[in-house]
Enzyme design. Structure first.
Site, short mmCIF file in Angstrom:
data_model
loop_
_atom_site.label_atom_id
_atom_site.label_comp_id
_atom_site.label_asym_id
_atom_site.label_seq_id
_atom_site.Cartn_x
_atom_site.Cartn_y
_atom_site.Cartn_z
N GLU A 101 0.81 -1.22 0.00
CA GLU A 101 0.00 0.00 0.00
C GLU A 101 0.84 1.27 0.00
O GLU A 101 0.31 2.37 0.10
CB GLU A 101 -0.94 0.00 1.23
CG GLU A 101 -1.95 -1.14 1.20
CD GLU A 101 -3.03 -1.03 2.28
OE1 GLU A 101 -2.91 -0.17 3.18
OE2 GLU A 101 -3.99 -1.83 2.21
N ARG B 110 2.18 1.91 4.61
CA ARG B 110 1.89 2.89 3.55
C ARG B 110 3.07 3.81 3.23
O ARG B 110 2.95 4.71 2.44
CB ARG B 110 0.63 3.69 3.91
CG ARG B 110 -0.56 2.79 3.97
CD ARG B 110 -1.90 3.46 4.06
NE ARG B 110 -2.83 2.46 4.52
CZ ARG B 110 -3.06 2.18 5.80
NH1 ARG B 110 -2.53 2.92 6.74
NH2 ARG B 110 -3.84 1.20 6.15
N THR C 212 0.24 0.93 10.44
CA THR C 212 0.28 0.71 8.98
C THR C 212 0.47 2.02 8.24
O THR C 212 0.81 2.02 7.06
CB THR C 212 -1.02 0.05 8.48
OG1 THR C 212 -2.14 0.87 8.87
CG2 THR C 212 -1.19 -1.35 9.06
N GLY D 8 -6.04 -0.58 15.38
CA GLY D 8 -6.39 -1.66 16.30
C GLY D 8 -7.80 -1.55 16.87
O GLY D 8 -8.15 -2.30 17.77
N ASN E 207 -13.04 4.66 13.88
CA ASN E 207 -14.34 4.23 14.40
C ASN E 207 -14.27 3.86 15.88
O ASN E 207 -13.21 3.76 16.47
CB ASN E 207 -14.81 3.00 13.60
CG ASN E 207 -13.80 1.87 13.63
OD1 ASN E 207 -12.84 1.88 12.88
ND2 ASN E 207 -13.99 0.90 14.52
N ASP F 110 -18.49 1.51 11.77
CA ASP F 110 -17.10 1.50 11.30
C ASP F 110 -16.85 2.63 10.31
O ASP F 110 -16.02 2.53 9.42
CB ASP F 110 -16.72 0.13 10.68
CG ASP F 110 -15.22 -0.03 10.48
OD1 ASP F 110 -14.46 0.73 11.11
OD2 ASP F 110 -14.81 -0.91 9.71
N CYS G 289 -12.66 -16.82 11.85
CA CYS G 289 -11.76 -17.01 10.70
C CYS G 289 -12.08 -16.11 9.51
O CYS G 289 -11.19 -15.77 8.73
CB CYS G 289 -11.81 -18.46 10.21
SG CYS G 289 -11.93 -19.69 11.53
N MET H 54 -0.74 -16.30 12.04
CA MET H 54 -1.99 -17.02 12.32
C MET H 54 -2.25 -17.00 13.83
O MET H 54 -1.41 -17.48 14.60
CB MET H 54 -1.83 -18.46 11.81
CG MET H 54 -2.99 -19.37 12.15
SD MET H 54 -4.44 -19.04 11.15
CE MET H 54 -5.66 -19.94 12.12
CA CA Z 1 -12.25 0.11 11.44
#
Ligand code: CA
Length: 698
Positions: free
Chosen positions: A93, A145, A189, A205, A283, A328, A624, A666
């Site tokens: 990104e 980014r 990010t 987060g 959000n 959100d 998942c 994972m």
């Molecule tokens: Ca969000």
């Protein structure tokens, strides 16, 4: 139904060029950094288009370049100049920065690389060695980014929450500091910005349940200068700064035990004349307000635009796009600063098209709302009341007791993908997507530390996301008249950010594995090239010795890519091979894109208990689906579980209960799942696999 053939591992050949990944390091000395980037240079970044010194090119974040050697008359002659293999398979990104002939960019897992901007030869590469376990905290892929440049250093926020300063010549770490409590599920990010000698960085987060903030660090030493929290903490304790006392009156219940959200995960801008730093906030955590703040309230400073003093972090004004946020609907989306004539008056404005579907024009000196209109399909609110600055919500939009299908969904009508603004056309070019979502409160909600904590019914939500019409387009928007000027529909909803240039051009990569240029005034497509895999990153441009280049990272990923499970076929074919693609006029390199092929699924001859599989479906979509896609269809960047090797399916218990794949990102679900749950998930995955086999044979 097309039968899927055995995966032919076709060697990917870049004609006329050896794979840059295996090119020996440059023997020529590294370009010497004589042109120091200081505060004055960053303020003056408007003047020259040769370098691209800051995330949005300049502090205005317009992403408009004055370079015009490539223009509407010759853009059809663009060809690949060079390619750099990022050696990544997750989302890319970043916006590359270019200074003095060197390109600085980032890949998945916060890896930083410096390249000769003329040839793509790697000068250095720094891997901050983020623990794979940090990947489980990233709601929306292990992306980054980009970097900030200042005074001979390169600054990067690592996924695990560290802020790292590297020597720009060598990539050697100079300092690093934790910007978060590493025991909490924060991620970084976003790209840092440097303002007045301070590195500004936020974090993400909110889906997992954290409390948002933005921090400023001394660029020279890494010392914390100030921190502004976007939601108040426990009001029985002293507030960290005065603004939080006012904010606490807009909350109820014990929100601080749930995190609250409001994370500053992407958008920043700065006006040196007004000396205001603009910050977009995220959000609520959890999304469902009746869980987060049972008595309602605006919940400041969620989904807001904040104007802060960059020296101190003091709040000058704030504007909340979505009071009492419940969908959100972040306001972390890209903010552009522009000077526009509105009603006969020159106004310094801030432009934002946040997830909620309204395009906002604010006076950036005062925060006054000047206008707000729908730029996409919006059903949660009918309009924004200009007198109060507040949305007029549709009946039932607060879905707490009754599920409600609404537009936009949580992916937003516009997500993080940067827009651009061309002062000559007066238009904003933004990637939009129209997709709805059925919002329903999770009847079994409980706080699950370290996992997704939105409060949303996961099965209802995931399965509804793609059930209605889902479209994506490049939209040219007139921010003064607040109307659409042109729109080009795309094949897929999730596409790249945009670049505007003085050549009357708009550039954009697509989720359909292409890169295109359009005439800025009317949207006619003038150039298109394959990218080998889906693109979500924004392009940028630079010039060296009069030659203009356009650069783009190709690597499918991000939140929608994970949650939708609908990768372009090229991504499946290449295994999402990440690359930096750089174009110039007359470039002759050809990107060889293999025929999309996929291995046939090995049928597993095991009886499936339908009731057990149904229970497994509910568990799958709770634990998942956000990463592995609805109905286990995979996203092209992480495994399609229907195609798992039989021995992997038989090892679900150690994978899920003991976390044997945690180094790969994972999560370990040992605290939440039982052996009986594993059996149910196993049955569900067998069922989905059998469906895939049956579809392939049809
Ligand atoms: Ca969000």
């Amino acid at each position: 139904m097309i039968r899927l053939h055995a995966l032919a591992l076709v060697p990917l050949v870049l004609l006329a060029c050896a794979d840059p990944a295996v090119v020996e390091p440059a023997e020529t000395p590294l370009p010497s950094i004589v042109d120091v980037i200081d505060a004055a240079r960053l303020r003056g970044a408007e003047s020259s288009g040769d370098d691209w010194l800051s995330h949005g090119r300049t502090y205005t974040e317009q992403r408009h370049s004055p370079l015009d050697r490539i223009h509407e008359g010759n853009v059809g002659e663009l060809g690949l100049a060079w390619v750099y293999e990022t050696r990544t398979t997750r989302g890319l990104e970043a916006t590359p920065l270019v200074h003095d002939g060197v390109m600085y960019a980032t890949g998945s897992w916060s890896v930083v690389f410096a390249l000769d901007a003329r040839t793509g030869v790697e000068l250095w590469r720094h891997d901050p060695r983020v623990s794979g376990a940090a990947g489980a905290n990233a709601c929306c892929d292990v992306v980054n980014r980009g970097v900030a440049l200042y005074d001979g250093r390169v600054y990067v926020g690592a996924l695990d929450g560290r802020l790292i300063a590297l020597d720009a010549k060598t990539g050697t770490p100079v300092w690093e500091t934790w910007t978060v409590d590493p025991s909490k599920p924060y991620t970084i990010t976003g790209a840092p910005r440097v303002v007045k000698g301070k590195v500004i960085i936020g974090n993400g987060g909110a889906e997992l349940g954290v409390r948002g903030y933005v921090s400023a660090y001394d660029a020279a030493t890494g010392a914390l200068a100030w921190r502004f929290y976007t939601v108040p903490g426990d009001p029985t304790l002293p507030f960290e700064h005065d603004e939080l006392e006012m904010a606490a009156h807009t909350w109820s219940g014990e929100w601080w035990t749930l995190g609250g959200g409001g994370t500053v995960w992407d958008s920043l801008a700065y006006d040196p004349e007004l000396d205001l730093l603009y910050v977009g906030t995220g959000n609520g955590a959890p999304w469902v307000q009746s869980i987060r703040s049972p008595g309602g309230g605006d919940n400041l400073f969620l989904s807001s635009i904040l104007a802060l003093r960059p020296d101190t972090g003091e709040l000058v004004w704030h504007y909340q796009t979505t009071p009492g946020e419940s969908w959100d609907y972040t306001a972390t989306q890209h903010m552009i600063l522009a000077d526009l004539e509105i009603d006969g008056r020159e106004r310094k404005v801030l432009l934002q098209a946040p997830k909620n579907g309204f395009f906002y024009v604010l006076d950036r000196a005062t925060g006054e709302l000047l206008s707000a209109e729908k730029y996409a399909h919006v059903t949660w609110a009918t309009r924004i009341d200009l007198a109060t600055g507040r949305p007029v919500e549709a009946r039932g939009a607060r879905y707490a007791a009754t599920p409600k299908a609404l537009y936009p969904g949580p992916i937003g009508a516009h997500n993080w993908h940067p827009m651009s603004f061309n002062p000559a056309t007066g238009l904003v070019y933004l990637p939009v997507q129209d997709m709805g979502f059925s919002f329903a409160t999770d009847p079994d909600w409980q706080l699950r530390p370290g996992l997704t904590n939105t409060g949303i019914d996961p099965l209802e939500g995931t399965m509804s996301m793609l059930s209605g019409p889902v479209t994506g387009s490049l939209l040219a928007w007139d921010p003064v008249a607040q109307r659409e000027v042109w729109r080009n529909g795309h094949v897929r909803p999730w596409n790249g950010g945009t670049l505007s240039t003085a050549g009357n051009l708009v550039f954009q990569g697509t989720g359909n594995a292409t890169f295109a240029a359009y005439r800025a005034t009317d949207g006619e497509r003038l150039f298109e090239a394959p990218t080998g895999t889906g693109v979500v990153a924004p392009p940028m441009t630079y010039a060296i010795d009069g030659e203009q280049y356009v650069a783009l990272l190709a690597g499918w990923g991000g939140g929608f890519a994970l949650a939708s499970g609908d990768p372009p076929s090229e991504t499946l074919a290449t295994g999402n091979r990440g690359r930096v693609l750089v174009f110039r006029l007359g470039g002759t390199l050809r990107l060889d894109v293999p025929e999309p092929t996929l291995a046939a699924v090995v049928p597993m001859d095991a009886p499936i208990d339908p009731q057990l599989a149904e229970r497994g479906s509910a568990l799958y979509h709770r634990y998942c689906g956000a990463c592995h896609g609805p109905a286990a269809v995979g996203g092209g960047t992480i495994p399609d579980l229907r195609r798992s090797a039989p021995e992997t399916l038989e090892a679900l218990a150690p994978i899920l209960l003991e976390g044997v794949f945690s180094a790969r990102g994972m999560p370990n679900f040992g605290a939440w799942l039982t052996d009986a749950d594993i059996s149910a998930l196993h049955a569900y995955l067998l069922e989905q696999r059998a469906r895939l086999v049956a579809d392939a044979e049809r």
